[in-house]
Design a protein around this motif. Structure first.
Motif, PDB file in Angstrom:
ATOM      1  N   PHE A 110      48.751  42.057  52.270  1.00 36.30           N
ATOM      2  CA  PHE A 110      48.741  41.328  53.552  1.00 36.30           C
ATOM      3  C   PHE A 110      49.796  40.080  53.182  1.00 36.30           C
ATOM      4  CE2 PHE A 110      47.058  39.108  57.666  1.00 36.30           C
ATOM      5  CZ  PHE A 110      47.896  39.437  58.411  1.00 36.30           C
ATOM      6  N   ASP A 111      50.710  39.916  54.153  1.00 35.96           N
ATOM      7  CA  ASP A 111      51.506  38.566  53.980  1.00 35.96           C
ATOM      8  C   ASP A 111      50.533  37.308  54.431  1.00 35.96           C
ATOM      9  OD1 ASP A 111      54.261  39.472  53.169  1.00 35.96           O
ATOM     10  OD2 ASP A 111      53.561  40.962  54.836  1.00 35.96           O
ATOM     11  N   VAL A 112      49.914  36.672  53.196  1.00 36.04           N
ATOM     12  CA  VAL A 112      49.316  35.487  53.858  1.00 36.04           C
ATOM     13  C   VAL A 112      50.305  34.314  53.471  1.00 36.04           C
ATOM     14  CG1 VAL A 112      47.151  34.111  53.317  1.00 36.04           C
ATOM     15  CG2 VAL A 112      47.180  36.718  53.864  1.00 36.04           C
ATOM     16  N   ILE A 154      47.816  39.820  48.102  1.00 43.62           N
ATOM     17  CA  ILE A 154      48.670  38.686  48.922  1.00 43.62           C
ATOM     18  C   ILE A 154      50.125  38.938  48.395  1.00 43.62           C
ATOM     19  CG2 ILE A 154      49.089  36.709  49.497  1.00 43.62           C
ATOM     20  CD1 ILE A 154      46.107  36.420  50.311  1.00 43.62           C
ATOM     21  N   PHE A 155      51.014  39.118  49.545  1.00 44.52           N
ATOM     22  CA  PHE A 155      52.321  39.018  49.322  1.00 44.52           C
ATOM     23  C   PHE A 155      53.044  37.740  49.205  1.00 44.52           C
ATOM     24  CE2 PHE A 155      52.347  43.267  51.482  1.00 44.52           C
ATOM     25  CZ  PHE A 155      51.887  44.006  50.471  1.00 44.52           C
ATOM     26  N   ALA A 156      52.497  36.874  48.243  1.00 40.40           N
ATOM     27  CA  ALA A 156      52.857  35.653  48.095  1.00 40.40           C
ATOM     28  C   ALA A 156      52.402  35.190  46.756  1.00 40.40           C
ATOM     29  CB  ALA A 156      52.440  34.601  49.119  1.00 40.40           C
ATOM     30  N   GLY A 168      66.748  31.568  57.382  1.00 41.48           N
ATOM     31  CA  GLY A 168      65.655  31.310  57.924  1.00 41.48           C
ATOM     32  C   GLY A 168      64.280  31.571  56.926  1.00 41.48           C
ATOM     33  N   ARG A 169      64.601  31.967  55.621  1.00 42.11           N
ATOM     34  CA  ARG A 169      63.471  31.994  54.924  1.00 42.11           C
ATOM     35  C   ARG A 169      63.274  30.733  53.840  1.00 42.11           C
ATOM     36  NH1 ARG A 169      61.906  38.365  53.461  1.00 42.11           N
ATOM     37  NH2 ARG A 169      59.845  37.267  53.562  1.00 42.11           N
ATOM     38  N   VAL A 170      64.176  29.674  54.000  1.00 43.08           N
ATOM     39  CA  VAL A 170      63.925  28.574  53.399  1.00 43.08           C
ATOM     40  C   VAL A 170      62.255  27.922  53.675  1.00 43.08           C
ATOM     41  CG1 VAL A 170      66.208  28.121  52.722  1.00 43.08           C
ATOM     42  CG2 VAL A 170      65.089  26.980  54.887  1.00 43.08           C
ATOM     43  N   ALA A 207      54.463  37.734  43.373  1.00 48.39           N
ATOM     44  CA  ALA A 207      55.492  36.632  43.406  1.00 48.39           C
ATOM     45  C   ALA A 207      56.791  37.534  43.943  1.00 48.39           C
ATOM     46  CB  ALA A 207      55.766  36.414  41.883  1.00 48.39           C
ATOM     47  N   LYS A 208      57.534  36.818  44.842  1.00 45.03           N
ATOM     48  CA  LYS A 208      58.535  37.651  45.519  1.00 45.03           C
ATOM     49  C   LYS A 208      59.674  36.765  45.935  1.00 45.03           C
ATOM     50  CE  LYS A 208      56.923  37.329  50.276  1.00 45.03           C
ATOM     51  NZ  LYS A 208      56.106  37.979  51.382  1.00 45.03           N
ATOM     52  N   HIS A 209      60.933  37.252  46.118  1.00 45.42           N
ATOM     53  CA  HIS A 209      61.430  38.398  45.841  1.00 45.42           C
ATOM     54  C   HIS A 209      62.484  38.661  44.817  1.00 45.42           C
ATOM     55  CE1 HIS A 209      60.748  37.603  50.157  1.00 45.42           C
ATOM     56  NE2 HIS A 209      60.321  38.821  50.255  1.00 45.42           N
ATOM     57  N   VAL A 251      54.872  41.704  41.376  1.00 46.23           N
ATOM     58  CA  VAL A 251      56.171  41.035  41.407  1.00 46.23           C
ATOM     59  C   VAL A 251      56.725  41.790  42.498  1.00 46.23           C
ATOM     60  CG1 VAL A 251      58.392  40.628  40.466  1.00 46.23           C
ATOM     61  CG2 VAL A 251      56.576  39.725  39.523  1.00 46.23           C
ATOM     62  N   MET A 252      57.231  41.490  43.738  1.00 45.04           N
ATOM     63  CA  MET A 252      58.082  42.363  44.581  1.00 45.04           C
ATOM     64  C   MET A 252      59.413  42.283  44.136  1.00 45.04           C
ATOM     65  SD  MET A 252      58.232  42.153  48.845  1.00 45.04           S
ATOM     66  CE  MET A 252      56.209  42.095  48.928  1.00 45.04           C
ATOM     67  N   ALA A 253      59.955  43.432  43.862  1.00 48.15           N
ATOM     68  CA  ALA A 253      61.464  43.563  43.995  1.00 48.15           C
ATOM     69  C   ALA A 253      62.157  43.605  45.191  1.00 48.15           C
ATOM     70  CB  ALA A 253      61.879  44.820  43.169  1.00 48.15           C
ATOM     71  N   SER A 286      58.283  47.515  45.772  1.00 46.27           N
ATOM     72  CA  SER A 286      59.220  47.407  46.631  1.00 46.27           C
ATOM     73  C   SER A 286      59.148  46.506  47.682  1.00 46.27           C
ATOM     74  CB  SER A 286      59.889  48.635  46.967  1.00 46.27           C
ATOM     75  OG  SER A 286      59.367  48.973  48.053  1.00 46.27           O
ATOM     76  N   ASP A 287      60.212  45.988  48.171  1.00 50.90           N
ATOM     77  CA  ASP A 287      60.056  45.213  49.319  1.00 50.90           C
ATOM     78  C   ASP A 287      60.276  46.362  50.451  1.00 50.90           C
ATOM     79  OD1 ASP A 287      59.945  43.509  51.452  1.00 50.90           O
ATOM     80  OD2 ASP A 287      61.409  42.016  50.806  1.00 50.90           O
ATOM     81  N   PHE A 288      59.928  46.016  51.676  1.00 55.13           N
ATOM     82  CA  PHE A 288      59.583  46.733  52.989  1.00 55.13           C
ATOM     83  C   PHE A 288      61.020  48.034  53.137  1.00 55.13           C
ATOM     84  CE2 PHE A 288      57.266  47.233  56.759  1.00 55.13           C
ATOM     85  CZ  PHE A 288      57.797  48.348  57.357  1.00 55.13           C
ATOM     86  N   ASP A 318      56.227  52.043  46.396  1.00 51.94           N
ATOM     87  CA  ASP A 318      57.340  52.203  47.214  1.00 51.94           C
ATOM     88  C   ASP A 318      56.482  51.665  48.719  1.00 51.94           C
ATOM     89  OD1 ASP A 318      58.699  53.201  49.372  1.00 51.94           O
ATOM     90  OD2 ASP A 318      58.783  55.162  48.695  1.00 51.94           O
ATOM     91  N   MET A 319      57.148  50.646  49.139  1.00 47.79           N
ATOM     92  CA  MET A 319      56.517  50.152  50.236  1.00 47.79           C
ATOM     93  C   MET A 319      57.289  50.886  51.401  1.00 47.79           C
ATOM     94  SD  MET A 319      56.694  46.107  51.992  1.00 47.79           S
ATOM     95  CE  MET A 319      55.833  45.177  50.752  1.00 47.79           C
ATOM     96  N   GLU A 320      56.609  51.580  52.156  1.00 46.23           N
ATOM     97  CA  GLU A 320      57.190  52.164  53.586  1.00 46.23           C
ATOM     98  C   GLU A 320      58.290  52.927  53.562  1.00 46.23           C
ATOM     99  OE1 GLU A 320      56.353  52.417  56.757  1.00 46.23           O
ATOM    100  OE2 GLU A 320      54.158  52.021  56.242  1.00 46.23           O
TER     101      GLU A 320
HETATM  102  C1  BGC Z   1      59.586  40.942  53.588  1.00 52.74           C
HETATM  103  C2  BGC Z   1      58.448  40.738  52.469  1.00 52.74           C
HETATM  104  C3  BGC Z   1      57.278  41.208  53.012  1.00 52.74           C
HETATM  105  C4  BGC Z   1      57.255  42.572  53.423  1.00 52.74           C
HETATM  106  C5  BGC Z   1      55.832  42.932  53.840  1.00 52.74           C
HETATM  107  C6  BGC Z   1      59.634  42.377  54.044  1.00 52.74           C
HETATM  108  O1  BGC Z   1      60.374  42.631  55.158  1.00 52.74           O
HETATM  109  O2  BGC Z   1      61.016  40.656  52.873  1.00 52.74           O
HETATM  110  O3  BGC Z   1      58.381  39.422  52.175  1.00 52.74           O
HETATM  111  O4  BGC Z   1      56.116  41.143  52.137  1.00 52.74           O
HETATM  112  O5  BGC Z   1      58.210  42.655  54.601  1.00 52.74           O
HETATM  113  O6  BGC Z   1      55.529  42.597  54.942  1.00 52.74           O
END
Ligand code: BGC
Length: 756
Positions: A110-112, A154-156, A168-170, A207-209, A251-253, A286-288, A318-320
């Motif tokens: 989950f993205d927390v 957690i994706f953080a 926006g992601r700053v 840790a991402k991205h 680590v998220m690519a 992977s990222d989404f 492989d995320m999605e």
């Molecule tokens: C974001 C990631 C996030 C992932 C899953 C992507 O669009 O770039 O930071 O972890 O979605 O929700």
């Protein structure tokens, strides 16, 4: 081959060849349980472990949505994300462990990003605290709450380094200092993973991205800038290295390409640097949808090619995009992907599941009792309030406009951000409930509502203000003794896919502010936003400005307590505020130019004809309710040799009338090196709380780790010898300095803990 290609190839070879190989690209043998399991798995079962499926954000009860359920039953889900809730996740684990042939439990991600239910200030605001203990504690709480709801991954933290507030992601980032980002990365990983990953209140951090995702072009989301080896090694990679050294298990690519190669297919980043050089043993996700996007990037011919490239480069999950589940079996059968490469990826995933304790007890985290007792606990909310207070930055305070007296009889709270609950929580607020949020209006009522009349007018919306809205707001403000103007961005203006080309206050908020400020009442602006804004006009006119960011569940109360002097403003800017968008990128650790700008504009010096060289507020800026004198830094020794550390001392005196906390920042500059070094770089900070007239000393260490940077021959180390300006002061623009000499003991040594 052109000269440039030859030089680049030689450089890349030097960069990689001279770095000691800390680990193998292949996973080591795992436990007997994992190896036995692996030996029993069919090709399809192995591939299923590599697939990550999104569930639904909304938890509707103990039953699974049929698509998620069937993915598990078909053996096509090694993990799910966007699922939470103890009863619900218990049901999911039950299906995986009792209704599939091998009963392998699920990773549940989950993205927390700034709290699960108790929402802390957004990450950029957390960086403004410069308080690693508070950041670690916030992540501990976020992990405990999410884990009680069954989440184990957690994706953080997001560790992307960016100097462009249009992106926006700053809001999710730590600001412009990679050194500060590395410290925050470590703290956040420690907080999420706790002392033992097996503990039911710990989760795996991701840790991402990885990497270079923050180096956007023009701040445009999903764009990839050109990142040099130096920018990569000095800025983009150190926060990730620190997170890996702190034990991050994932680590998220990244989506973006570096040197033309997107993150999920970038074997230089994933295999050579992450796994071989840094010895990372965890999983790479992977990222989404990023594997499939290799085709859109124009580097993969078709899904099979995309899957082959991603797996071979070192992407395990492989995320999605469903590329691995649809393509890998054929690729393995055709020998285009080695069975051992697939096994390595599966092994890493199983090892993570084992480390999380999922094989021993897949339900340990999914405890409805613990969930009820943990999520949104009052002490968690108190921690969120304390952190919000530490994160707010007093940008301006003419004639001590703030703090307001608690004895005022009538206070006006005006503005479209005064009572927005979701905007108080901020973007991407996990399972946060806007109804829990204390807005600024509610906070002011809590603080002075018993003794003062609190008047309120929205003054229109964030995007639109009519002359009638302004007239009503002015009329209301005219009745008050003091005015609080709540201005800024909607929370959805920051975050993913939220780039802005203008950083002005949206809509007609400046007109609203001007009309109200013109009344001449003591007026304080409170800004809610996820990035530096261009507010030069507001700064010229408003007597006081408090940067509140998106402050989370208790943010409005925190701001009110600061406005009325029950808490002191302690935050410092982690990112420079430009005067105009045209100055971007503008940051403290810029490189010298041969033609620097002087105090007065001069032809043939760097800068612009139509705007000065300085920012509106420099990195590190932040006022207090008192004043401090800070002395010239002193060193306990004039020189250090390899392996030694010098202590920098700074005398501080509270010269004002209130007790307050001084924040001393330490910067360095290498006077001479083979490559030109930034004119200043943050390398330390310390705080001291002093009563009026009180004096004290802060001490900060400086050693090889602080002096190191990426050397032309490809390693992280200080320059071979030389003089270093050691500068200290309250912000990056107000510094006093002393010289430290560095003489390495023998041949230049490798500094191990600064990344790269
Ligand atoms: C974001 C990631 C996030 C992932 C899953 C992507 O669009 O770039 O930071 O972890 O979605 O929700």
């Amino acid at each position: 081959m052109t000269l440039r290609t030859i030089v680049c190839a030689a450089l890349a070879a030097a960069v990689l060849a001279t770095v000691p190989l800390a680990g193998s690209a292949h996973a080591q043998q795992a436990s007997k349980r994992v190896e036995d399991l692996l030996a029993r798995m069919t090709l399809e079962e192995k591939i299923g472990q590599l697939n990550l499926v999104s569930g639904h954000h909304a938890v509707t009860g103990p039953y699974t949505r049929s698509d998620v359920r069937s993915a598990i039953l078909k053996g096509e889900a090694g993990g799910l994300f966007n699922v939470y809730g103890a009863a619900y996740t218990r049901g999911l684990q039950e299906i995986a462990t009792t209704q599939t042939r091998l009963g392998i439990p699920l990773l549940l991600g989950f993205d927390v990003l700034h709290g699960y239910r108790t929402i802390f200030p957004v990450p950029l605001a957390q960086a403004a605290t410069f308080d690693m203990a508070a950041i670690e504690q916030a992540e501990r709480i976020a992990a405990a709450e999410a884990a009680a709801a069954g989440v184990n991954w957690i994706f953080a933290p997001m560790l992307d380094h960016s100097r462009d507030p249009r992106w926006g992601r700053v809001v999710e980032s730590f600001g412009e200092s990679a050194w500060l980002g590395a410290r925050i990365g470590e703290a956040r990983v420690r907080g999420l993973q706790g002392r033992s990953l097996k503990s039911p209140d710990s989760v795996a951090a991701c840790a991402k991205h990885f990497a270079g995702n923050g180096a956007t072009e023009g701040g445009r989301e999903y764009s990839g800038g050109d990142v040099s080896v130096r920018a990569m090694r000095d800025q983009q990679l150190p926060p990730f290295k620190a997170a890996v050294d702190a034990g991050a298990r994932c680590v998220m690519a990244a989506f973006n390409a570096v040197d033309g190669i997107p993150g999920v297919a970038n074997d230089t980043l994933l295999r050579d640097i992450l796994r071989r050089e840094w010895g990372f043993k965890g999983v790479v996700v992977s990222d989404f949808g990023a594997i499939e996007e290799l085709i859109v990037h124009g580097v993969a011919e078709n899904p099979a090619d995309a899957g082959r490239q991603a797996l071979r480069a070192g992407t395990d999950i492989d995320m999605e995009s469903r590329t691995f589940v649809t393509q890998l079996a054929t690729l393995v059968r055709e020998g285009k992907v080695l069975a051992s490469e697939l096994d390595d990826a599966v092994r890493r995933i199983l090892v993570l599941k084992e480390e999380l304790g999922l094989f021993d007890d897949p339900y340990a985290r999914s405890s409805p009792e613990r969930e009820a007792a943990t999520v949104g606990r009052p002490d968690h909310f108190q921690a969120a309030r304390a952190m919000a207070e530490k994160s707010m930055v007093l940008l301006k305070n003419d004639r001590n406009t703030l703090p307001f007296s608690t004895k005022l009889q009538r206070v006006a709270v005006i503005g479209p951000l005064a009572d927005g609950k979701a905007d108080t929580l901020g973007p991407w607020a996990a399972n946060g409930n806007p109804e829990d949020a204390t807005t600024l209006l509610a906070g002011v009522r809590r603080v002075v509502g018993d003794t003062a009349e609190v008047l309120y007018a929205s003054g229109g919306t964030i995007d639109r203000t009519s002359p009638a809205d302004i007239a009503a707001a002015v009329k209301l403000a005219a009745r008050a003794e003091a005015v609080i103007l709540a201005l800024g961005e909607r929370s959805t203006m920051s975050g993913e896919s939220a780039s802005r080309a203008s950083l002005d206050l949206p809509g007609d908020q400046l007109a609203l502010a001007r009309a109200v400020i013109a009344l001449g009442k003591p007026t304080a602006v409170v800004l809610f936003n996820g990035r530096p804004l261009t507010i030069e006009d507001l700064d010229r006119e408003a007597p006081a400005i408090l940067e509140a960011w998106f402050p989370g569940s208790e943010g409005g109360l925190a701001a009110a307590r600061i406005l009325f002097g029950l808490a002191e403003p302690q935050g410092r800017l982690p990112m420079t505020f430009p005067r105009s968008v045209g100055q971007i990128p503008i940051y403290h650790d810029e490189r010298p130019t041969g033609r620097p700008a002087g105090p007065q504009p001069k032809p043939y010096t760097t800068g612009y004809q139509d705007v000065g060289p300085t920012p509106l507020y420099p990195f590190g800026h932040g006022l207090t309710y008192t004043t401090f004198f800070m002395g010239t830094p002193r060193l306990d020794r004039p020189a250090i040799a390899g392996g030694e550390t010098a202590t920098v001392s700074v005398d501080v005196m509270n010269t004002g009338a209130r007790t307050g906390t001084a924040h001393v920042q330490l910067y360095i500059r290498h006077r001479l090196a083979r490559v030109s070094r930034p004119v200043k770089e943050l390398r330390g900070f310390a705080r001291i709380t002093l009563p009026p007239g009180g004096v004290g000393v802060v001490k900060m260490p400086i050693g090889e780790a602080e002096l190191a940077f990426w050397q032309p021959e490809g390693r992280m180390a200080p320059p071979s010898s030389g003089k270093i300006d050691v500068m200290a002061g309250p912000d990056s623009a107000t510094l006093k300095s002393i010289i430290l000499e560095y003489r390495p003991a023998g041949p230049a040594r490798q500094a191990s803990n600064t990344g790269g």
